[in-house]
Design a protein around this motif. Structure first.
Motif, PDB file in Angstrom:
ATOM      1  N   LEU A  31       0.905  -1.451  -0.147  1.00 23.54           N
ATOM      2  CA  LEU A  31       0.200  -0.073  -0.191  1.00 23.54           C
ATOM      3  C   LEU A  31       0.803   1.330  -0.060  1.00 23.54           C
ATOM      4  O   LEU A  31       2.023   1.326   0.865  1.00 23.54           O
ATOM      5  N   VAL A  32       0.700   2.148  -1.247  1.00 22.84           N
ATOM      6  CA  VAL A  32       1.193   3.571  -1.373  1.00 22.84           C
ATOM      7  C   VAL A  32       0.076   4.400  -1.350  1.00 22.84           C
ATOM      8  O   VAL A  32      -0.547   4.492  -2.113  1.00 22.84           O
ATOM      9  N   GLN A  33       1.105   5.692  -0.953  1.00 17.82           N
ATOM     10  CA  GLN A  33       0.908   6.888  -1.866  1.00 17.82           C
ATOM     11  C   GLN A  33       0.657   7.615  -2.983  1.00 17.82           C
ATOM     12  O   GLN A  33       2.620   7.635  -3.059  1.00 17.82           O
ATOM     13  N   HIS A  34       0.793   7.510  -4.649  1.00 12.40           N
ATOM     14  CA  HIS A  34       1.491   8.403  -5.584  1.00 12.40           C
ATOM     15  C   HIS A  34       0.036   8.613  -6.439  1.00 12.40           C
ATOM     16  O   HIS A  34      -0.806   7.789  -6.148  1.00 12.40           O
ATOM     17  N   PRO A  35       0.135   9.545  -6.725  1.00 12.23           N
ATOM     18  CA  PRO A  35      -1.065  10.084  -8.151  1.00 12.23           C
ATOM     19  C   PRO A  35      -1.140   8.746  -8.794  1.00 12.23           C
ATOM     20  O   PRO A  35      -2.758   8.913  -9.231  1.00 12.23           O
ATOM     21  N   PHE A  36      -0.595   8.251  -9.129  1.00 10.01           N
ATOM     22  CA  PHE A  36      -1.288   7.188 -10.308  1.00 10.01           C
ATOM     23  C   PHE A  36      -1.253   5.536  -9.799  1.00 10.01           C
ATOM     24  O   PHE A  36      -1.412   4.610 -10.701  1.00 10.01           O
ATOM     25  N   THR A  37      -0.772   5.447  -7.850  1.00 13.00           N
ATOM     26  CA  THR A  37      -0.796   3.836  -7.778  1.00 13.00           C
ATOM     27  C   THR A  37      -0.987   4.122  -6.935  1.00 13.00           C
ATOM     28  O   THR A  37      -0.321   4.743  -6.064  1.00 13.00           O
ATOM     29  N   ASN A  38      -2.200   2.857  -6.187  1.00  9.30           N
ATOM     30  CA  ASN A  38      -2.199   2.781  -4.271  1.00  9.30           C
ATOM     31  C   ASN A  38      -1.412   1.543  -4.154  1.00  9.30           C
ATOM     32  O   ASN A  38      -1.511   0.867  -3.173  1.00  9.30           O
ATOM     33  N   SER A  39      -0.155   0.678  -5.290  1.00  8.64           N
ATOM     34  CA  SER A  39       0.424  -0.255  -4.785  1.00  8.64           C
ATOM     35  C   SER A  39       1.692   0.039  -5.129  1.00  8.64           C
ATOM     36  O   SER A  39       1.445   0.317  -6.582  1.00  8.64           O
ATOM     37  N   GLY A  40       2.649  -0.422  -4.036  1.00  8.12           N
ATOM     38  CA  GLY A  40       4.445  -0.505  -4.854  1.00  8.12           C
ATOM     39  C   GLY A  40       4.645  -2.054  -5.396  1.00  8.12           C
ATOM     40  O   GLY A  40       5.909  -2.059  -6.519  1.00  8.12           O
ATOM     41  N   MET A  41       3.617  -2.570  -6.043  1.00 13.51           N
ATOM     42  CA  MET A  41       3.880  -3.815  -6.585  1.00 13.51           C
ATOM     43  C   MET A  41       3.189  -3.885  -7.695  1.00 13.51           C
ATOM     44  O   MET A  41       1.346  -3.659  -7.497  1.00 13.51           O
ATOM     45  N   VAL A  42       2.857  -3.691  -8.731  1.00  9.18           N
ATOM     46  CA  VAL A  42       2.906  -3.786 -10.090  1.00  9.18           C
ATOM     47  C   VAL A  42       2.665  -5.317 -11.064  1.00  9.18           C
ATOM     48  O   VAL A  42       4.321  -5.435 -10.628  1.00  9.18           O
ATOM     49  N   CYS A  43       2.190  -5.007 -12.093  1.00  4.26           N
ATOM     50  CA  CYS A  43       2.038  -6.284 -12.824  1.00  4.26           C
ATOM     51  C   CYS A  43       3.031  -5.358 -14.082  1.00  4.26           C
ATOM     52  O   CYS A  43       2.435  -4.275 -14.936  1.00  4.26           O
ATOM     53  N   LEU A  44       3.866  -5.967 -14.853  1.00  5.14           N
ATOM     54  CA  LEU A  44       4.659  -5.495 -15.961  1.00  5.14           C
ATOM     55  C   LEU A  44       4.518  -6.742 -17.079  1.00  5.14           C
ATOM     56  O   LEU A  44       4.892  -7.382 -16.903  1.00  5.14           O
ATOM     57  N   GLN A  45       4.580  -6.075 -18.366  1.00  4.23           N
ATOM     58  CA  GLN A  45       4.467  -6.429 -19.564  1.00  4.23           C
ATOM     59  C   GLN A  45       6.529  -7.284 -19.662  1.00  4.23           C
ATOM     60  O   GLN A  45       6.955  -6.211 -20.146  1.00  4.23           O
ATOM     61  N   ASN A  46       6.914  -8.724 -19.800  1.00  5.66           N
ATOM     62  CA  ASN A  46       8.141  -8.681 -19.918  1.00  5.66           C
ATOM     63  C   ASN A  46       7.964  -9.398 -21.328  1.00  5.66           C
ATOM     64  O   ASN A  46       6.996 -10.261 -21.887  1.00  5.66           O
ATOM     65  N   ASP A  47       9.280 -10.245 -21.711  1.00  2.00           N
ATOM     66  CA  ASP A  47       9.303 -10.808 -23.295  1.00  2.00           C
ATOM     67  C   ASP A  47       8.727 -12.413 -23.147  1.00  2.00           C
ATOM     68  O   ASP A  47       8.145 -12.834 -24.362  1.00  2.00           O
ATOM     69  N   GLU A  48       8.791 -12.279 -21.596  1.00  2.00           N
ATOM     70  CA  GLU A  48       7.775 -14.095 -21.209  1.00  2.00           C
ATOM     71  C   GLU A  48       6.476 -13.954 -20.996  1.00  2.00           C
ATOM     72  O   GLU A  48       5.846 -15.253 -20.614  1.00  2.00           O
ATOM     73  N   GLY A  49       5.995 -12.473 -21.077  1.00  2.00           N
ATOM     74  CA  GLY A  49       4.716 -12.403 -20.369  1.00  2.00           C
ATOM     75  C   GLY A  49       4.376 -11.839 -19.627  1.00  2.00           C
ATOM     76  O   GLY A  49       4.712 -10.393 -19.386  1.00  2.00           O
ATOM     77  N   GLU A  51       4.998 -10.243 -15.715  1.00  2.00           N
ATOM     78  CA  GLU A  51       5.411 -10.408 -14.236  1.00  2.00           C
ATOM     79  C   GLU A  51       5.844  -9.244 -12.826  1.00  2.00           C
ATOM     80  O   GLU A  51       5.393  -8.252 -13.907  1.00  2.00           O
ATOM     81  N   PHE A  52       5.238  -9.750 -11.703  1.00  2.00           N
ATOM     82  CA  PHE A  52       4.617  -8.611 -10.792  1.00  2.00           C
ATOM     83  C   PHE A  52       6.614  -8.335 -10.195  1.00  2.00           C
ATOM     84  O   PHE A  52       7.145  -8.521 -10.038  1.00  2.00           O
ATOM     85  N   VAL A  53       6.666  -6.654 -10.028  1.00  2.00           N
ATOM     86  CA  VAL A  53       7.462  -5.670  -9.611  1.00  2.00           C
ATOM     87  C   VAL A  53       7.235  -5.114  -8.435  1.00  2.00           C
ATOM     88  O   VAL A  53       6.099  -5.109  -8.152  1.00  2.00           O
ATOM     89  N   ASN A  54       8.325  -4.733  -7.814  1.00  2.00           N
ATOM     90  CA  ASN A  54       7.982  -3.814  -6.694  1.00  2.00           C
ATOM     91  C   ASN A  54       8.620  -2.597  -7.146  1.00  2.00           C
ATOM     92  O   ASN A  54      10.341  -2.513  -7.564  1.00  2.00           O
ATOM     93  N   LEU A  55       8.548  -1.235  -7.002  1.00  2.00           N
ATOM     94  CA  LEU A  55       8.296  -0.860  -8.121  1.00  2.00           C
ATOM     95  C   LEU A  55       9.523  -0.095  -6.521  1.00  2.00           C
ATOM     96  O   LEU A  55       9.998   1.094  -6.977  1.00  2.00           O
ATOM     97  N   LEU A  56       8.908   0.159  -5.266  1.00  2.00           N
ATOM     98  CA  LEU A  56      10.481   0.529  -4.590  1.00  2.00           C
ATOM     99  C   LEU A  56      11.492  -0.149  -4.083  1.00  2.00           C
ATOM    100  O   LEU A  56      12.428   0.726  -3.768  1.00  2.00           O
ATOM    101  N   GLU A  57      12.046  -1.164  -4.495  1.00  4.66           N
ATOM    102  CA  GLU A  57      13.052  -1.785  -4.603  1.00  4.66           C
ATOM    103  C   GLU A  57      14.285  -2.035  -6.571  1.00  4.66           C
ATOM    104  O   GLU A  57      15.232  -2.496  -6.231  1.00  4.66           O
ATOM    105  N   ASP A  58      12.707  -2.187  -7.767  1.00  3.59           N
ATOM    106  CA  ASP A  58      13.923  -2.873  -8.790  1.00  3.59           C
ATOM    107  C   ASP A  58      14.065  -0.480  -9.386  1.00  3.59           C
ATOM    108  O   ASP A  58      11.851   0.021  -9.390  1.00  3.59           O
TER     109      ASP A  58
END
Length: 245
Positions: A31-49, A51-58
């Motif tokens: 749970l985070v605060q930002h104009p465009f996301t409520n969570s630091g854990m988001v799903c992004l597209q990669n070459d294999e499909g 993946e869930f990533v941590n925006l706060l750590e990566d």
């Protein structure tokens, strides 16, 4: 205020908001605060499909996420689509920095939506009461209110009795924009957090100083210019004659 939206300028502001820091909560990345996301854990597209990533750590993931969001901002065809992308706690701030690029009608619709969908807009530090009042005065009533609300608004008597319920959380914010025609609703607000010492205030105000009427949340809410709230007293229904001027 512009006759038509300057969508490019509004998108530019949205991209600025996108690069604001992500504020972590005690719950970590979930749970985070930002104009465009409520969570630091988001799903992004990669070459294999995907993946869930941590925006706060990566940092790489954060860069990729912002690029995706920039594309979504750019794809918006109108200001309302763009506005809906912004998380509710940031919408008044977004309006503050984009209102000069908006048409009167779109500003009116967005102002109404913010007011009826955002928690405690009276207390938002991003916009002063005087600025909010000026926006309500500039708004197109036919876009600010729906047909039923506008009918009630136009039929107000010259002097209207209004009520406001406060708790310890907002006890210092009595001279606010939001009041109601319904004592029971004001009483509900005074006890909404289970408090027993909430207070209902009442006063009368001239029709000319009522800026809008909203019924979409069944609150019979009236928006007023606070500087014309002259004699405010604790509601007699609560058995007190305390008066504020």
């Amino acid at each position: 205020m512009k006759k038509e939206n300057d969508l490019d300028c509004i998108k530019s502001t949205a991209r600025t908001f996108l690069y604001l820091d992500i504020n972590e909560s005690p719950y970590g990345a979930v749970l985070v605060q930002h104009p465009f996301t409520n969570s630091g854990m988001v799903c992004l597209q990669n070459d294999e499909g995907q993946e869930f990533v941590n925006l706060l750590e990566d940092d790489n993931a954060l860069t990729r996420w912002r690029e995706v969001m920039k594309d979504r901002i750019q794809e918006c065809e109108n200001v309302y689509q763009l506005y809906l992308m912004v998380n509710k706690p940031y919408r008044i701030a977004f309006l503050k920095y984009t209102v000069d690029f908006m048409s009167r009608d779109d500003m009116s619709q967005i102002l109404a939506d913010i007011w009826i969908s955002t928690e405690s807009p009276n207390l938002d530090p991003n916009m002063s009461k005087s600025k909010l009042v000026s926006l309500f005065k500039k708004a197109n009533p036919k876009e600010l209110m729906n047909e039923d609300e506008l009918k009630v608004f136009n039929e107000f008597e010259e002097t209207v009795t209004i009520y406001r319920g406060v708790t310890s959380y907002n006890a210092d914010n009595i001279k606010a924009l939001s009041w109601t025609l319904d004592f029971d609703k004001a009483e509900w607000f005074s006890n909404r957090f289970g408090e027993e010492d909430g207070t209902v205030y009442e006063t009368e105000i001239e029709k000319s100083h009522i800026l809008a009427y909203f019924s979409r949340r069944s609150e019979s809410e009236v928006i007023v210019d606070p500087k014309y709230l002259i004699d405010i007293e604790k509601s007699q229904s609560q058995g007190s004659d305390i008066r504020m001027t």
